[in-house]
Scaffold this active site. Structure first.
Site, PDB file in Angstrom:
ATOM      1  N   CYS A 122      45.947 -16.492  50.758  1.00 17.62           N
ATOM      2  CA  CYS A 122      44.642 -17.158  50.836  1.00 17.62           C
ATOM      3  C   CYS A 122      44.504 -17.894  52.162  1.00 17.62           C
ATOM      4  O   CYS A 122      43.462 -17.806  52.837  1.00 17.62           O
ATOM      5  CB  CYS A 122      44.489 -18.120  49.666  1.00 17.62           C
ATOM      6  SG  CYS A 122      42.850 -18.892  49.565  1.00 17.62           S
ATOM      7  N   CYS A 123      45.555 -18.618  52.572  1.00 19.24           N
ATOM      8  CA  CYS A 123      45.516 -19.326  53.849  1.00 19.24           C
ATOM      9  C   CYS A 123      45.386 -18.355  55.014  1.00 19.24           C
ATOM     10  O   CYS A 123      44.674 -18.624  55.986  1.00 19.24           O
ATOM     11  CB  CYS A 123      46.773 -20.178  54.016  1.00 19.24           C
ATOM     12  SG  CYS A 123      46.826 -21.661  52.978  1.00 19.24           S
ATOM     13  N   CYS A 129      42.032 -27.842  51.272  1.00 14.75           N
ATOM     14  CA  CYS A 129      41.026 -27.215  50.419  1.00 14.75           C
ATOM     15  C   CYS A 129      41.044 -27.848  49.034  1.00 14.75           C
ATOM     16  O   CYS A 129      42.071 -28.352  48.566  1.00 14.75           O
ATOM     17  CB  CYS A 129      41.292 -25.717  50.310  1.00 14.75           C
ATOM     18  SG  CYS A 129      41.064 -24.815  51.861  1.00 14.75           S
ATOM     19  N   CYS A 172      43.756 -26.827  46.313  1.00 18.71           N
ATOM     20  CA  CYS A 172      45.161 -27.020  46.650  1.00 18.71           C
ATOM     21  C   CYS A 172      45.479 -28.424  47.146  1.00 18.71           C
ATOM     22  O   CYS A 172      46.522 -28.655  47.776  1.00 18.71           O
ATOM     23  CB  CYS A 172      45.596 -25.995  47.705  1.00 18.71           C
ATOM     24  SG  CYS A 172      45.407 -24.277  47.166  1.00 18.71           S
ATOM     25  N   CYS A 185      49.741 -24.606  56.177  1.00 22.60           N
ATOM     26  CA  CYS A 185      48.592 -23.757  55.881  1.00 22.60           C
ATOM     27  C   CYS A 185      48.676 -22.446  56.635  1.00 22.60           C
ATOM     28  O   CYS A 185      48.077 -21.457  56.251  1.00 22.60           O
ATOM     29  CB  CYS A 185      47.294 -24.476  56.242  1.00 22.60           C
ATOM     30  SG  CYS A 185      47.071 -24.766  58.007  1.00 22.60           S
TER      31      CYS A 185
END
EC number: 1.8.4.10
Length: 244
Positions: free
Chosen positions: A119-120, A202, A205, A228
């Protein structure tokens, strides 16, 4: 430029500005041909206002890159808008993941639940790499006190696997230095700091930090993850302690 030549240039910059203050390093880096064309990468997070203010009083037209992961707190987005206006930043560049990439890899916005690293990479690392194309380097907020791996952090360093440099004007600063600078310049804090978020990422998280916990403990809580991924090698995330 070959890595060996880039390393020589970085060493020369460190030798030249080794005993300068943070704002002097920033000012000279933005004007020194040896440093090249630079951009400031900012999360508009808990401590970001310090470098943003320094840029605004040294060279306001410096490109400022803000990564909108589209999963940020509303407070961060509002803070970014208000701070950019207050500091009169002249070249703010808001970047996001490509819609096609999101549709292909995270169509239902649940990738963070399965693979936070992926995702990062999708929402931060890859968009940043695209945004940095054409720049000779970028300015970061990394500091020596943040982790043991940064204990010898210099003002200037080679970004491994690329032909760019990183500039770390705040390398020698402590957390107390940051607070003093904010107080002396009457800079607005990120609104979530007062609500127990000393490090802000985010929404899915990031959690509040309890008294006595490490300031970074609210990021990716209970996971073996501290970065990240914006500090990367050849586009791959590197685990090197806390991120800027």
């Amino acid at each position: 430029m070959p890595q060996s030549d880039l390393g020589t240039r970085v060493q020369a910059l460190n030798d030249r500005y080794r005993h300068h203050s943070a704002i002097s390093v920033l000012d000279h880096a933005l004007r020194d041909p040896q440093a090249g064309q630079l951009a400031l990468v900012s999360s508009f997070g808990a401590e970001s206002v310090v470098l943003l203010h320094m840029v605004s009083v040294t060279r306001r037209e410096t490109p400022v890159i803000f990564i909108d992961t589209e999963m940020l707190f509303t407070e961060t987005l509002v803070y970014q808008q208000e701070l950019a206006e207050r500091l009169a930043l002249r070249d703010l560049r808001i970047i996001r993941a490509a819609p096609a990439a999101l549709a292909a890899h995270d169509p239902d916005n649940t990738l963070h639940q399965r693979d936070t690293d992926a995702c990062c990479a999708l929402r931060k690392t890859e968009p940043l790499q695209r945004a940095l194309n054409g720049f000779d380097g970028w300015i970061t907020g990394r500091k020596r006190y943040q982790s043991g791996t940064r204990a010898a952090l210099d003002f200037f360093e080679v970004e491994e696997g690329t032909e760019r440099i990183k500039v770390n004007p705040l390398a020698h600063w402590t957390r107390e230095d940051l607070q003093t600078y904010m107080d002396e310049n009457r800079l607005p804090r990120h609104p979530l700091v007062a609500r127990g978020y000393p490090s802000i990422g985010c929404t899915p998280c990031t959690t509040p930090v309890r008294p006595g916990e490490d300031p970074r403990s609210g990021r990716w809580r209970d996971q073996d993850k501290t970065e990240c991924g914006i500090h990367f090698v050849n586009g791959r995330m590197v685990r090197r302690g806390v991120s800027a």
